[in-house]
Scaffold this motif. Structure first.
Motif, PDB file in Angstrom:
ATOM      1  N   SER A 297       1.183   2.549   4.345  1.00 55.70           N
ATOM      2  CA  SER A 297       1.206   3.398   5.537  1.00 55.70           C
ATOM      3  C   SER A 297       0.361   4.657   5.392  1.00 55.70           C
ATOM      4  O   SER A 297      -0.065   5.239   6.398  1.00 55.70           O
ATOM      5  CB  SER A 297       2.641   3.775   5.890  1.00 55.70           C
ATOM      6  OG  SER A 297       3.259   4.463   4.809  1.00 55.70           O
ATOM      7  N   SER A 298       0.118   5.091   4.149  1.00 54.75           N
ATOM      8  CA  SER A 298      -0.687   6.292   3.947  1.00 54.75           C
ATOM      9  C   SER A 298      -2.184   5.992   3.846  1.00 54.75           C
ATOM     10  O   SER A 298      -2.996   6.914   3.745  1.00 54.75           O
ATOM     11  CB  SER A 298      -0.224   7.022   2.681  1.00 54.75           C
ATOM     12  OG  SER A 298      -0.394   6.202   1.540  1.00 54.75           O
ATOM     13  N   GLU A 299      -2.540   4.731   3.862  1.00 49.37           N
ATOM     14  CA  GLU A 299      -3.958   4.357   3.784  1.00 49.37           C
ATOM     15  C   GLU A 299      -4.656   4.696   5.108  1.00 49.37           C
ATOM     16  O   GLU A 299      -4.025   4.685   6.176  1.00 49.37           O
ATOM     17  CB  GLU A 299      -4.100   2.867   3.503  1.00 49.37           C
ATOM     18  CG  GLU A 299      -3.536   2.421   2.160  1.00 49.37           C
ATOM     19  CD  GLU A 299      -4.420   2.879   1.007  1.00 49.37           C
ATOM     20  OE1 GLU A 299      -5.614   3.184   1.253  1.00 49.37           O
ATOM     21  OE2 GLU A 299      -3.920   2.929  -0.134  1.00 49.37           O
ATOM     22  N   PRO A 300      -5.980   4.998   5.053  1.00 45.56           N
ATOM     23  CA  PRO A 300      -6.707   5.286   6.302  1.00 45.56           C
ATOM     24  C   PRO A 300      -6.613   4.131   7.306  1.00 45.56           C
ATOM     25  O   PRO A 300      -6.524   4.354   8.508  1.00 45.56           O
ATOM     26  CB  PRO A 300      -8.152   5.507   5.821  1.00 45.56           C
ATOM     27  CG  PRO A 300      -8.008   5.898   4.378  1.00 45.56           C
ATOM     28  CD  PRO A 300      -6.817   5.164   3.853  1.00 45.56           C
ATOM     29  N   ASP A 301      -6.641   2.899   6.795  1.00 43.20           N
ATOM     30  CA  ASP A 301      -6.512   1.712   7.649  1.00 43.20           C
ATOM     31  C   ASP A 301      -5.474   0.801   7.002  1.00 43.20           C
ATOM     32  O   ASP A 301      -5.811  -0.047   6.178  1.00 43.20           O
ATOM     33  CB  ASP A 301      -7.859   0.994   7.779  1.00 43.20           C
ATOM     34  CG  ASP A 301      -7.831  -0.131   8.807  1.00 43.20           C
ATOM     35  OD1 ASP A 301      -6.726  -0.608   9.127  1.00 43.20           O
ATOM     36  OD2 ASP A 301      -8.908  -0.545   9.268  1.00 43.20           O
ATOM     37  N   PRO A 302      -4.206   0.963   7.350  1.00 40.05           N
ATOM     38  CA  PRO A 302      -3.151   0.178   6.698  1.00 40.05           C
ATOM     39  C   PRO A 302      -3.350  -1.325   6.827  1.00 40.05           C
ATOM     40  O   PRO A 302      -3.121  -2.067   5.863  1.00 40.05           O
ATOM     41  CB  PRO A 302      -1.881   0.632   7.431  1.00 40.05           C
ATOM     42  CG  PRO A 302      -2.205   2.009   7.929  1.00 40.05           C
ATOM     43  CD  PRO A 302      -3.643   1.949   8.297  1.00 40.05           C
TER      44      PRO A 302
END
Length: 580
Positions: free
Chosen positions: A93-98
């Protein structure tokens, strides 16, 4: 002793599993035999309860606990009493593009080689993309699950998870044991029905045609995945459904017919055989047993340009129904019956797989969308059509052998196929040979751009070019015929002498000189001499019938005939001759 007790039973492999075992053993090391899906859940998920649902479903389905062992008398499979596997929970969820992060992990996992003896043959993972957005990754080796089993298992996981979130019992499992599939297969292979099915297929392919391909080359599968995706609009699908209703056919039958018609238009092959995957589960109780049972049946269609889509749809309907009646007879057995195994021959290399909507999944009140990630490597081309029943049209995947196709080639085929299907939806009574498969840009490319041969050419003649070469390098070799070698200077001098003789006979512009000589140095000298005289050239084959040669000479009325003593006596008497 503990190792022995870990397994509840030792079973043989089914015919489908045996085929998959040898396919991997003798296939390319890069080939992928995994089936994988990403199930997108639109709502929050409790990871602990989700893992509990996976474990319960895993204990209910024998096939996910299968291990293979090699014994002296062959390969066997064992069903473990326990489920010794882990289910990763990964928070992206914290990734730029989950979504991209989750799919990257999935693709890396599903393309990793799987050892049939050590596994893992079945893997699941849960990804958190947001507080109310999750992905369930579900991957299995094709030897333990087919596409039908994937849907069966996913629905059971959803049932169990929903029950757990509601604090109630998920109910007794309705899955049958793996042994039941093997018992049914043994009973079938010793039955009269097996013999009737075999007789049916042998009759169908007593005069089998060669397998066709859209590829322009034939090479071995290099493994890997090459997938190109396109979508058919909701409006076109609605028109196809109306056609289906009017013709009494199903949407899958119409899609198969339209795709077959496109394949015919592209290849021109009127005796068309395509592969049609089937569940091979005719009995109701077999449809509750997870495992690898799926088969592929050959669908043979007689095509012609004047047949309408409506008539083709009816024919496809009849032939599909006949094939389904005999779907349990395995394609591997048919190849063996037809002596195709020794040469690795096939009845078809192109497969059409229609995946109807049957994934009405709900996880604790939250809807889900299924995304197919992989159906395994293909030998040539597999066309998958997904109908998810969401009113958004159809997804069409071309899964191809990357050694045979490029992504651009697949994209072009898909665009033409969609135009072709839309044309059928607009007017199914139209002859399939009258449907244009090219768009305006492609038609211009073929008719104009590829034929654009205009280039600047200096005003000159063949004699001038020869004489220019004489001036540059007269001693260079110009002609070699058997034992004769002529330089440009010698060739030009001999042609000049003969040209003067021809001019003396009346040769020149607007006149014709006939030439009857065998393939030789003299023939080339004669051709160049005629060009130097300015006359036109009439070739005469001495092997033609005498009356035909006489007609050609009378019709052309050449100023003279150039030939040799050996050939002259075989030619009709007509006009002046110049003997070489």
């Amino acid at each position: 002793m503990n190792a022995i007790n870990e397994f509840s039973q030792v079973l043989p492999l089914s015919a489908a599993q045996t085929g998959m075992w040898f396919a991997q053993k003798f296939g390319s090391s890069d080939s992928i035999f995994n089936l994988a899906e990403s199930i997108e859940i639109h709502g929050p998920i409790d990871p602990v309860l989700f893992e509990a649902a996976l474990r319960q479903a895993g204990m209910e389905a024998d096939t996910v606990r299968v291990r293979f062992i090699e014994q002296r008398d062959g390969i066997r499979q064992t069903v473990s009493r326990t489920l010794n596997t882990t289910f990763p929970f990964i928070d992206v969820s914290s990734e730029p593009d989950p979504r991209a992060a989750a799919e990257s992990w999935m693709m890396a996992e599903l393309t990793r080689p799987v050892d049939l003896l050590t596994g893992p043959l079945w893997t699941c993972a849960l990804f958190k993309a947001a507080a109310d957005h999750y992905f369930w990754y579900h991957r299995s080796h094709h030897i333990v699950m087919d596409g039908f089993t994937g849907g069966l298992f996913a629905r059971r996981v959803a049932e169990i998870y929903t029950a757990l979130t509601e604090g109630r019992s998920p109910g007794q499992s309705t899955f049958g044991p793996l042994a039941l599939l093997l018992e049914e297969e043994n009973a079938y292979r010793s039955s009269e029905r097996f013999a009737r099915d075999r007789e049916y297929w042998l009759k169908q392919f007593a005069d089998r045609p060669a397998a066709f391909s859209l590829a322009g080359q034939r090479r071995q599968n290099v493994g890997g995945l090459l997938r190109q995706t396109i979508h058919l609009s909701a409006e076109s699908v609605a028109a196809l459904r109306a056609t289906a209703q009017a013709s009494g056919a199903s949407l899958p039958q119409i899609i198969i017919a339209a795709t077959a018609a496109y394949l015919y238009r592209v290849t021109g092959i009127d005796d068309l055989v395509i592969g049609l995957p089937v569940t091979a589960r005719p009995k109701g109780r077999l449809r509750r047993v997870p495992g690898m049972v799926a088969n592929a049946v050959p669908l043979r269609l007689a095509m012609s340009p004047d047949m309408s889509a409506t008539s083709l749809i009816r024919d496809v309907g009849r032939r599909v129904r006949d094939a389904i009646r005999h779907q349990c007879y395995r394609y591997e057995d048919l190849r063996r019956d037809l002596n195709l195994l020794s040469t690795n021959g096939h009845l078809f290399t192109t497969v059409i797989n229609i995946e109807p909507f049957d994934y009405d999944l709900c996880f604790g009140g939250h809807s889900a969308t299924t995304h197919n990630l992989c159906n395994g490597s293909g030998d040539d081309l597999a066309i998958f059509v997904y109908d998810r029943g969401d009113g958004k049209g159809l997804r069409i995947d071309f899964d191809a052998n990357p050694a045979l196709y490029t992504a651009q080639e697949l994209a072009c085929h898909q665009q033409r196929l969609v135009r072709f299907v839309e044309a059928i939806a607009q007017d199914p009574s139209r002859p399939i040979g009258a449907i244009d498969i090219l768009d305006a840009a492609e038609r211009r490319r073929v008719l104009v751009e590829w034929n654009d041969t205009v280039r600047a050419v200096s005003p000159t003649t063949l004699p001038s070019l020869i004489e220019a070469q004489v001036a540059r390098r007269g001693d260079a070799t110009a002609l070699v015929c058997e034992d004769t070698t002529l330089s440009y200077a010698v060739l030009n001098a001999r042609a000049n002498r003969l040209a003067h003789l021809l001019i003396a006979q009346g040769a020149g512009p607007e006149q014709i000189v006939a030439l009857a000589l065998p393939r030789s140095a003299e023939l080339i000298v004669g051709l160049l001499a005629i060009a130097k005289s300015g006359a036109a050239y009439l070739p005469l084959d001495p092997d033609y019938p005498a009356d035909r040669l006489a007609f050609m000479l009378a019709d052309a009325r050449p100023v003279c005939l150039v030939t040799s003593n050996a050939i002259a006596e075989r030619l009709p008497e007509a006009g002046r001759r110049l003997l070489l």
